[in-house]
Design an enzyme around this catalytic site. Structure first.
Site, PDB file in Angstrom:
ATOM      1  N   HIS A  51       0.645  13.558 -29.487  1.00 46.95           N
ATOM      2  CA  HIS A  51       0.243  12.165 -29.253  1.00 46.95           C
ATOM      3  C   HIS A  51      -0.305  11.534 -30.527  1.00 46.95           C
ATOM      4  CE1 HIS A  51      -0.209  12.817 -24.649  1.00 46.95           C
ATOM      5  NE2 HIS A  51       0.960  12.283 -24.946  1.00 46.95           N
ATOM      6  N   ASN A 100       0.069  20.283 -21.170  1.00 49.28           N
ATOM      7  CA  ASN A 100      -0.327  19.492 -22.347  1.00 49.28           C
ATOM      8  C   ASN A 100      -0.102  20.230 -23.653  1.00 49.28           C
ATOM      9  OD1 ASN A 100      -1.149  17.470 -20.658  1.00 49.28           O
ATOM     10  ND2 ASN A 100      -3.259  18.202 -20.541  1.00 49.28           N
ATOM     11  N   GLU A 104      10.359  19.226 -24.171  1.00 44.22           N
ATOM     12  CA  GLU A 104       9.522  19.544 -22.999  1.00 44.22           C
ATOM     13  C   GLU A 104      10.023  20.848 -22.358  1.00 44.22           C
ATOM     14  OE1 GLU A 104       6.818  17.949 -22.423  1.00 44.22           O
ATOM     15  OE2 GLU A 104       7.045  15.860 -23.047  1.00 44.22           O
ATOM     16  N   LYS A 145       7.670  23.454 -13.996  1.00 38.55           N
ATOM     17  CA  LYS A 145       6.741  22.329 -13.829  1.00 38.55           C
ATOM     18  C   LYS A 145       6.273  22.228 -12.377  1.00 38.55           C
ATOM     19  CE  LYS A 145       5.520  17.602 -14.396  1.00 38.55           C
ATOM     20  NZ  LYS A 145       5.609  16.342 -15.054  1.00 38.55           N
ATOM     21  N   LYS A 167       3.154  11.740 -11.046  1.00 36.42           N
ATOM     22  CA  LYS A 167       2.407  10.786 -11.880  1.00 36.42           C
ATOM     23  C   LYS A 167       3.260   9.537 -12.074  1.00 36.42           C
ATOM     24  CE  LYS A 167      -0.446  13.832 -14.758  1.00 36.42           C
ATOM     25  NZ  LYS A 167      -0.750  14.227 -16.153  1.00 36.42           N
ATOM     26  N   HIS A 225       8.937  10.577 -27.867  1.00 38.21           N
ATOM     27  CA  HIS A 225       7.857  11.429 -27.362  1.00 38.21           C
ATOM     28  C   HIS A 225       8.164  12.921 -27.550  1.00 38.21           C
ATOM     29  CE1 HIS A 225       4.663  12.905 -24.842  1.00 38.21           C
ATOM     30  NE2 HIS A 225       5.538  13.537 -24.102  1.00 38.21           N
ATOM     31  N   HIS A 251       0.768  18.539 -26.947  1.00 42.40           N
ATOM     32  CA  HIS A 251       0.576  17.100 -26.748  1.00 42.40           C
ATOM     33  C   HIS A 251      -0.641  16.522 -27.462  1.00 42.40           C
ATOM     34  CE1 HIS A 251       3.803  17.507 -23.915  1.00 42.40           C
ATOM     35  NE2 HIS A 251       3.767  16.221 -23.611  1.00 42.40           N
ATOM     36  N   ARG A 310      -2.744  22.722 -14.581  1.00 34.55           N
ATOM     37  CA  ARG A 310      -1.763  21.686 -14.952  1.00 34.55           C
ATOM     38  C   ARG A 310      -1.921  21.288 -16.425  1.00 34.55           C
ATOM     39  NH1 ARG A 310       0.589  16.497 -11.493  1.00 34.55           N
ATOM     40  NH2 ARG A 310       2.029  15.849 -13.116  1.00 34.55           N
ATOM     41  N   GLU A 354      -4.506  17.922 -11.945  1.00 29.74           N
ATOM     42  CA  GLU A 354      -4.849  18.321 -13.316  1.00 29.74           C
ATOM     43  C   GLU A 354      -6.323  18.640 -13.521  1.00 29.74           C
ATOM     44  OE1 GLU A 354      -2.519  16.150 -16.257  1.00 29.74           O
ATOM     45  OE2 GLU A 354      -4.024  16.608 -17.770  1.00 29.74           O
ATOM     46  N   ARG A 412       0.814  -1.235   0.000  1.00 35.26           N
ATOM     47  CA  ARG A 412       0.000   0.000   0.000  1.00 35.26           C
ATOM     48  C   ARG A 412       0.842   1.277   0.000  1.00 35.26           C
ATOM     49  NH1 ARG A 412      -2.880  -2.827   3.989  1.00 35.26           N
ATOM     50  NH2 ARG A 412      -4.633  -3.953   3.084  1.00 35.26           N
TER      51      ARG A 412
HETATM   52  N1  NAD Z   1       5.180  10.798 -15.095  1.00 32.64           N
HETATM   53  C1  NAD Z   1       5.170  11.814 -15.916  1.00 32.64           C
HETATM   54  O1  NAD Z   1       4.689  12.911 -15.595  1.00 32.64           O
HETATM   55  C2  NAD Z   1       5.765  11.636 -17.283  1.00 32.64           C
HETATM   56  C3  NAD Z   1       5.978  12.730 -18.101  1.00 32.64           C
HETATM   57  C4  NAD Z   1       6.602  12.535 -19.329  1.00 32.64           C
HETATM   58  C5  NAD Z   1       6.974  11.259 -19.706  1.00 32.64           C
HETATM   59  N2  NAD Z   1       6.735  10.205 -18.884  1.00 32.64           N
HETATM   60  C6  NAD Z   1       7.140   8.841 -19.244  1.00 32.64           C
HETATM   61  O2  NAD Z   1       8.550   8.808 -19.357  1.00 32.64           O
HETATM   62  C7  NAD Z   1       8.930   7.766 -20.227  1.00 32.64           C
HETATM   63  C8  NAD Z   1       9.952   8.277 -21.194  1.00 32.64           C
HETATM   64  O3  NAD Z   1      11.078   8.694 -20.473  1.00 32.64           O
HETATM   65  P1  NAD Z   1      12.503   8.858 -21.138  1.00 32.64           P
HETATM   66  O4  NAD Z   1      12.377   9.668 -22.359  1.00 32.64           O
HETATM   67  O5  NAD Z   1      13.418   9.279 -20.068  1.00 32.64           O
HETATM   68  O6  NAD Z   1      12.794   7.395 -21.670  1.00 32.64           O
HETATM   69  P2  NAD Z   1      13.545   6.110 -21.049  1.00 32.64           P
HETATM   70  O7  NAD Z   1      13.446   6.057 -19.588  1.00 32.64           O
HETATM   71  O8  NAD Z   1      13.012   4.965 -21.820  1.00 32.64           O
HETATM   72  O9  NAD Z   1      15.069   6.397 -21.455  1.00 32.64           O
HETATM   73  C9  NAD Z   1      15.454   6.450 -22.809  1.00 32.64           C
HETATM   74  C10 NAD Z   1      16.668   5.556 -23.063  1.00 32.64           C
HETATM   75  O10 NAD Z   1      17.825   6.155 -22.478  1.00 32.64           O
HETATM   76  C11 NAD Z   1      18.476   5.216 -21.608  1.00 32.64           C
HETATM   77  N3  NAD Z   1      19.146   6.011 -20.594  1.00 32.64           N
HETATM   78  C12 NAD Z   1      18.581   6.614 -19.525  1.00 32.64           C
HETATM   79  N4  NAD Z   1      19.483   7.392 -18.910  1.00 32.64           N
HETATM   80  C13 NAD Z   1      20.649   7.262 -19.586  1.00 32.64           C
HETATM   81  C14 NAD Z   1      21.929   7.839 -19.451  1.00 32.64           C
HETATM   82  N5  NAD Z   1      22.205   8.763 -18.511  1.00 32.64           N
HETATM   83  N6  NAD Z   1      22.897   7.462 -20.321  1.00 32.64           N
HETATM   84  C15 NAD Z   1      22.629   6.577 -21.314  1.00 32.64           C
HETATM   85  N7  NAD Z   1      21.416   6.018 -21.516  1.00 32.64           N
HETATM   86  C16 NAD Z   1      20.431   6.363 -20.662  1.00 32.64           C
HETATM   87  C17 NAD Z   1      17.369   4.315 -21.149  1.00 32.64           C
HETATM   88  O11 NAD Z   1      17.857   3.094 -20.681  1.00 32.64           O
HETATM   89  C18 NAD Z   1      16.556   4.177 -22.428  1.00 32.64           C
HETATM   90  O12 NAD Z   1      17.156   3.246 -23.270  1.00 32.64           O
HETATM   91  C19 NAD Z   1       7.660   7.288 -20.897  1.00 32.64           C
HETATM   92  O13 NAD Z   1       7.299   6.070 -20.321  1.00 32.64           O
HETATM   93  C20 NAD Z   1       6.641   8.361 -20.578  1.00 32.64           C
HETATM   94  O14 NAD Z   1       5.336   7.859 -20.506  1.00 32.64           O
HETATM   95  C21 NAD Z   1       6.147  10.373 -17.689  1.00 32.64           C
HETATM   96 ZN    ZN Z   2       5.264  15.104 -22.742  1.00 29.27          ZN
END
Ligand code: NAD
Ligand code: ZN
Length: 353
Positions: free
Chosen positions: A238, A231, A173, A213, A131, A253, A234, A227, A223, A109
């Site tokens: 998307h 978007n 972003e 942010k 999130k 993304h 987006h 918030r 949101e 939990r």
């Molecule tokens: N929670 C939120 O508010 C929110 C907002 C935006 C995106 N997201 C989520 O975030 C995710 C995308 O995140 P991301 O773009 O960081 O992708 P990711 O975590 O998949 O990382 C991208 C790639 O880079 C590699 N990597 C990470 N750090 C590294 C480093 N320092 N050196 C070398 N390689 C490295 C990872 O292993 C991966 O292969 C999605 O799942 C998306 O839905 C969440």
């Molecule tokens: Zn985004």
């Protein structure tokens, strides 16, 4: 939602020691994916206070933000004796911070967790704001929870090993944060040469970006209102992401958001009076750095349907966040189908598709 502490690290080693001390715990777990285990964990592995930490390593990339991988994390916690008083550290990009955050939010939990984001996108966006979640049933972030980390520790030196595409993805972003904040911050962002990264400049801009942010999330954590400013870009972004995925040619993304910004700035100009010169300057920067996402007129209907199905739209109307000026945000805006097709025409024309 309780507030998370976001620290722009001067010394990750001592900032992390303090953050851990502030979270009394019995056992300490550290989650990485294969890439962050290789590139980022060595930076921490020698720290005496992490000697007893139990490592959990999962496959990398968003395609693994799944129930299976989540189950692997739960299993590792469970079989290695995690209790309600254990602490999880997520060391990785948004995929690791999203899924690790959700694992922590649900295990017994809810246990405490700390995020150490290692991608630019995770630093300025994913790791902050509470999130968490996983993809499910072919849908992005279908299952999740609001559950803020205790602390988020940002150290931009992790970016040295990040590839150019992921750097660009996160920067989109930041650009979005620039557009919804102040003309000064926006102008500074457009000056950056993303192909010859000056990490000192980047560190400062990351600090400002994450603060933008945070301020928005503080006002509206769930949101219901402002918030939605986050978007911007987006709704169309998307749709581009989904279209690319349906052609088995996925795009990152942030790239989709950058191209989405081109469209939504046009809509902002047409419907809210966003100044044309600032729109053109932003588009020039995007075209120069991100290139172009191409599609044809015959795909407008598909893109329109994808925008309609975006989870942020409750009914048949398509919701946009638009700008009157930099920092002057209009949430819950709609546009006619005709206007959306005009926007897509504009995109193709100005991007030279
Ligand atoms: N929670 C939120 O508010 C929110 C907002 C935006 C995106 N997201 C989520 O975030 C995710 C995308 O995140 P991301 O773009 O960081 O992708 P990711 O975590 O998949 O990382 C991208 C790639 O880079 C590699 N990597 C990470 N750090 C590294 C480093 N320092 N050196 C070398 N390689 C490295 C990872 O292993 C991966 O292969 C999605 O799942 C998306 O839905 C969440
Ligand atoms: Zn985004």
């Amino acid at each position: 939602m309780s507030k998370q502490e976001v620290i722009l690290c001067q010394s990750l080693e001592s900032d992390l020691a303090l953050a851990i001390k502030q979270c009394p715990h019995d056992k300490l777990f550290i989650l990485t994916d294969r890439h962050t285990y290789e590139h980022c964990w060595p930076r921490l592995s020698g720290l005496s206070y992490l000697k007893e930490a139990i490592g959990i390593c999962i496959e990398a990339e968003d395609s693994h933000k799944t129930l299976d991988a989540l189950s692997t994390i739960w299993m590792a916690l469970s079989t290695q004796g995690a209790t309600r008083h254990s602490l999880l550290i997520n060391l990785g990009g948004g995929m690791v911070t999203d899924m690790g955050g959700f694992a922590a939010a649900t295990f017994k939990r809810g246990i405490s967790y700390i995020n150490i984001p290692t991608t630019l996108l995770a630093m300025v966006d994913a790791s902050v704001g509470g999130k968490t979640g996983i993809n499910f049933n072919g849908l992005k972030n279908e299952i999740g929870a609001f559950a803020p980390a205790k602390s988020v520790l940002i150290d931009t030196t992790f970016l040295h090993s990040l590839d150019q595409d992921n750097l660009l993805s996160g920067y989109a972003e930041m650009l979005k944060h620039g557009l919804i904040s102040t003309p000064e911050h926006w102008a500074e962002l457009l000056k950056v040469d993303l192909y010859q990264t000056d990490y000192t400049v980047l560190q400062k801009l990351v600090g400002q970006s994450v603060q933008i942010k945070e301020e928005i999330v503080d006002i509206d954590p769930f949101e219901h209102g402002i918030r939605k400013a986050l978007n911007l870009g987006h709704t169309v972004g998307h749709a581009f992401e989904s279209l690319a995925l349906s052609h088995k040619a996925p795009i990152l993304h942030g790239h989709a958001v950058a191209w989405g910004l081109v469209c939504e700035l046009y809509l902002s100009n047409r419907q809210a009076g966003f100044p044309q010169d600032k729109m053109r300057q932003t588009i020039r920067f995007i075209k120069l750095n991100y290139g172009v996402f191409g599609f044809e007129c015959k795909q407008y209907e598909t893109l329109y349907a994808l925008m309609q199905h975006d989870k942020k739209n409750c009914s048949d109307t398509i919701n946009f966040t638009l700008l009157k000026e930099i920092g002057e945000i209009c949430i819950d805006q709609t546009a006619t189908k005709e206007m959306i097709f005009e926007m897509l025409d504009f995109y193709r024309e100005c991007m030279g598709v």
